[in-house]
Design a protein around this motif. Structure first.
Motif, PDB file in Angstrom:
ATOM      1  N   LEU A 314       0.851  -1.189   0.000  1.00  0.00           N
ATOM      2  CA  LEU A 314       0.000   0.000   0.000  1.00  0.00           C
ATOM      3  C   LEU A 314       0.891   1.244   0.000  1.00  0.00           C
ATOM      4  CD1 LEU A 314      -2.984   0.851  -0.007  1.00  0.00           C
ATOM      5  CD2 LEU A 314      -2.780   1.200   2.456  1.00  0.00           C
ATOM      6  N   PRO A 315       1.274   1.722  -1.191  1.00  0.00           N
ATOM      7  CA  PRO A 315       2.189   2.867  -1.303  1.00  0.00           C
ATOM      8  C   PRO A 315       1.477   4.211  -1.311  1.00  0.00           C
ATOM      9  CG  PRO A 315       1.838   1.908  -3.453  1.00  0.00           C
ATOM     10  CD  PRO A 315       0.982   1.116  -2.491  1.00  0.00           C
ATOM     11  N   SER A 316       0.602   4.447  -0.327  1.00  0.00           N
ATOM     12  CA  SER A 316      -0.192   5.685  -0.279  1.00  0.00           C
ATOM     13  C   SER A 316       0.702   6.914  -0.310  1.00  0.00           C
ATOM     14  CB  SER A 316      -1.049   5.711   0.983  1.00  0.00           C
ATOM     15  OG  SER A 316      -1.880   4.573   1.053  1.00  0.00           O
ATOM     16  N   THR A 339       3.721   2.814   3.181  1.00  0.00           N
ATOM     17  CA  THR A 339       4.494   4.046   3.261  1.00  0.00           C
ATOM     18  C   THR A 339       4.249   4.751   4.593  1.00  0.00           C
ATOM     19  OG1 THR A 339       2.706   5.054   1.949  1.00  0.00           O
ATOM     20  CG2 THR A 339       4.729   4.497   0.795  1.00  0.00           C
ATOM     21  N   ARG A 340       5.153   5.625   4.952  1.00  0.00           N
ATOM     22  CA  ARG A 340       5.074   6.366   6.213  1.00  0.00           C
ATOM     23  C   ARG A 340       4.087   7.525   6.071  1.00  0.00           C
ATOM     24  NH1 ARG A 340       9.528   4.775   9.285  1.00  0.00           N
ATOM     25  NH2 ARG A 340      11.198   3.799   8.075  1.00  0.00           N
ATOM     26  N   VAL A 341       2.803   7.188   6.035  1.00  0.00           N
ATOM     27  CA  VAL A 341       1.756   8.193   5.824  1.00  0.00           C
ATOM     28  C   VAL A 341       0.737   8.101   6.952  1.00  0.00           C
ATOM     29  CG1 VAL A 341      -0.120   8.917   4.312  1.00  0.00           C
ATOM     30  CG2 VAL A 341       2.051   8.178   3.322  1.00  0.00           C
ATOM     31  N   LEU A 355       7.149  -3.538   6.503  1.00  0.00           N
ATOM     32  CA  LEU A 355       8.210  -2.603   6.138  1.00  0.00           C
ATOM     33  C   LEU A 355       7.597  -1.297   5.671  1.00  0.00           C
ATOM     34  CD1 LEU A 355      10.365  -5.183   4.175  1.00  0.00           C
ATOM     35  CD2 LEU A 355      10.943  -4.199   6.408  1.00  0.00           C
ATOM     36  N   LEU A 356       8.272  -0.181   5.939  1.00  0.00           N
ATOM     37  CA  LEU A 356       7.765   1.137   5.590  1.00  0.00           C
ATOM     38  C   LEU A 356       8.713   1.854   4.637  1.00  0.00           C
ATOM     39  CD1 LEU A 356       6.513   2.306   9.099  1.00  0.00           C
ATOM     40  CD2 LEU A 356       5.139   1.438   7.207  1.00  0.00           C
ATOM     41  N   ALA A 357       8.173   2.251   3.494  1.00  0.00           N
ATOM     42  CA  ALA A 357       8.934   2.987   2.488  1.00  0.00           C
ATOM     43  C   ALA A 357       8.541   4.462   2.540  1.00  0.00           C
ATOM     44  CB  ALA A 357       8.665   2.412   1.103  1.00  0.00           C
ATOM     45  N   GLU A 358       9.279   5.271   1.791  1.00  0.00           N
ATOM     46  CA  GLU A 358       8.959   6.688   1.718  1.00  0.00           C
ATOM     47  C   GLU A 358       7.877   6.911   0.668  1.00  0.00           C
ATOM     48  OE1 GLU A 358      10.112   8.738   3.965  1.00  0.00           O
ATOM     49  OE2 GLU A 358      11.189   6.999   4.759  1.00  0.00           O
ATOM     50  N   GLU A 363      11.820   3.850  -5.849  1.00  0.00           N
ATOM     51  CA  GLU A 363      13.091   3.222  -5.492  1.00  0.00           C
ATOM     52  C   GLU A 363      13.059   2.738  -4.049  1.00  0.00           C
ATOM     53  OE1 GLU A 363      16.443   1.561  -6.552  1.00  0.00           O
ATOM     54  OE2 GLU A 363      15.579   3.040  -7.943  1.00  0.00           O
ATOM     55  N   SER A 364      12.489   3.559  -3.149  1.00  0.00           N
ATOM     56  CA  SER A 364      12.372   3.180  -1.751  1.00  0.00           C
ATOM     57  C   SER A 364      11.458   1.972  -1.596  1.00  0.00           C
ATOM     58  CB  SER A 364      11.834   4.362  -0.936  1.00  0.00           C
ATOM     59  OG  SER A 364      11.588   3.998   0.405  1.00  0.00           O
TER      60      SER A 364
END
Length: 419
Positions: A314-316, A339-341, A355-358, A363-364
């Motif tokens: 879930l890349p919100s 993502t860190r949202v 795991l948390l991406a930007e 790329e993150s």
């Protein structure tokens, strides 16, 4: 926040609400409210009318349906008034009213306030104790209905109105409507601590805002396989597909991983608009990943779809309160790569349950997915941690219990009078 002055009401003429489906009077299990002598405590049933949009059946609607199903445990009967009747009303009807009664109080346009008169009539007929709104549109209607009926009302903040979509003008309008409507609101419920702090920064008193984390049932369907390093990994994204969910980022991440890993991405959920769907199809073709993408569409059985995945993505980009699908994935023992949202980091600790991406960074996101697929993190350990974390803090029962507590707190501090 202080409740505004109550206005004078009048007969509403032809604007009668249309019932869709009703459920019987709900009562609480006796064993949940027993005193020391073993006899049940006399707890009166609270009757609440949720004012909802109703067009879709996505994250906020899942919250509403779970509340309708679970609140009777705590002597609360919940019904729903839909101002944009659609998939939500249909889904409730498909379950035979077990999730609550549903009424059609349709608005012809964004500022059709006649829906407030319809809700006034419902309140008089069904003797509701309070109103519960869930969107800026329904906050406007609940605010007016509160003045017409004398009933207290609660506003549920699922996401920040000022950054809820990719349309700046819509965000500005929704935020303005929300701010104006909340002048007479009795209490706010936010789905995350980040949203609570946001409300306080915007001028709400701390004592008028309560955090009730979203919750979902503890459904962990049986899996037929466990992913292995070097094998195929099936990723999935479950959402109402719209720009702020970041599907483009997920597609770009898959394109970056295809030369290193055997990956597939399942797109689970409907598209908000046909135009957005077409733009995604164009991107898939441009990235040359057509063979790696599986299109599922809308599903009512989210746990069954989660059981087919090895990780939920879930890349919100913004606008999330506390995504229900993140909690559903955790309940299913599925590692989450998000993502860190907003409230997502309140549920998922990077390296523990997922795991948390930007946000907005393909790329993150690809890097975090690579860590999981390459075995940097133990899949089974992460799965177990997700199940444990869900059980501790994000069950549907806990959400209903805390919501019922807010209702009784508000009612204890107000004296509603039907007008």
């Amino acid at each position: 926040m202080q409740a505004g002055n109550l206005g004078r009401s009048s007969d509403i003429g032809p604007y009668a609400p249309t019932p869709i489906v009703l459920h019987p009077q709900a009562t609480a299990p006796e064993d949940e409210f027993a005193n020391q002598g073993g006899a049940p405590l006399p707890i009166s049933t609270v009757r609440v009318l949720h004012v909802v949009n109703g067009e879709h059946f996505a994250g906020a609607e899942r919250v509403q349906s779970h509340l309708g199903r679970c609140l009777p445990r705590y002597s609360v009967q919940a019904d729903f008034a839909c101002v944009k009747p659609g998939l939500f009303a249909k889904t409730l009807a498909d379950h035979g009213g077990a999730w609550g009664g549903c009424y059609r109080t349709e608005m012809k346009n964004r500022f059709d306030v006649r829906a407030a008169w319809k809700i006034r009539q419902l309140a008089r007929r069904n003797h509701y104790d309070l109103l519960h709104a869930h969107t800026p549109r329904t906050a406007m209607i609940a605010s007016l209905a509160s003045r017409l009926t004398g009933l207290p009302w609660i506003y549920h903040v699922h996401s920040p109105a000022a950054r809820d979509s990719s349309k700046p003008l819509t965000n500005h309008l929704n935020a303005a409507v929300e701010k104006l409507s909340l002048r007479g609101c009795n209490h706010l419920i936010t789905v995350s601590e980040s949203l609570r702090l946001d409300c306080i920064r915007r001028g709400c008193r701390e004592e008028d805002v309560s955090v009730v984390h979203n919750g979902v049932p503890a459904i962990c369907p049986e899996r037929t396989r466990t992913p292995m390093v070097g094998g195929r990994w099936v990723l999935g994204m479950v959402a109402l597909m719209r720009p702020r969910k970041g599907l483009e980022v997920a597609l770009e991440a898959v394109a970056k991983l295809r030369d290193r890993h055997d990956v597939r991405l399942r797109i689970i959920g409907p598209f908000e608009t046909e135009a957005y769907k077409e733009s995604i199809e164009d991107l898939i073709a441009q990235l040359q990943i057509t063979g790696l993408i599986e299109r599922v569409g809308f599903t009512e059985n989210v746990p069954a779809e989660l059981a087919k995945l090895d990780a939920m993505v879930l890349p919100s980009l913004y606008g999330e309160g506390l995504p229900m699908v993140v909690l559903e994935a955790m309940a299913a023992g599925l590692p989450v790569v998000a993502t860190r949202v907003e409230g997502t980091p309140e549920a998922v600790t990077d390296g523990a349950q997922g795991l948390l991406a930007e946000p907005g960074d393909a790329e993150s996101l690809a890097g975090k997915l690579d860590e999981l697929i390459s075995g940097v993190h133990d899949w089974q350990q992460m799965s177990n941690a997700a199940i444990e974390r869900h059980g501790e803090a994000f069950s549907d029962i806990a959400m209903a219990s805390r919501t019922a507590d807010v209702y009784r707190k508000v009612l204890a501090n107000t004296i509603p009078t039907i007008r």
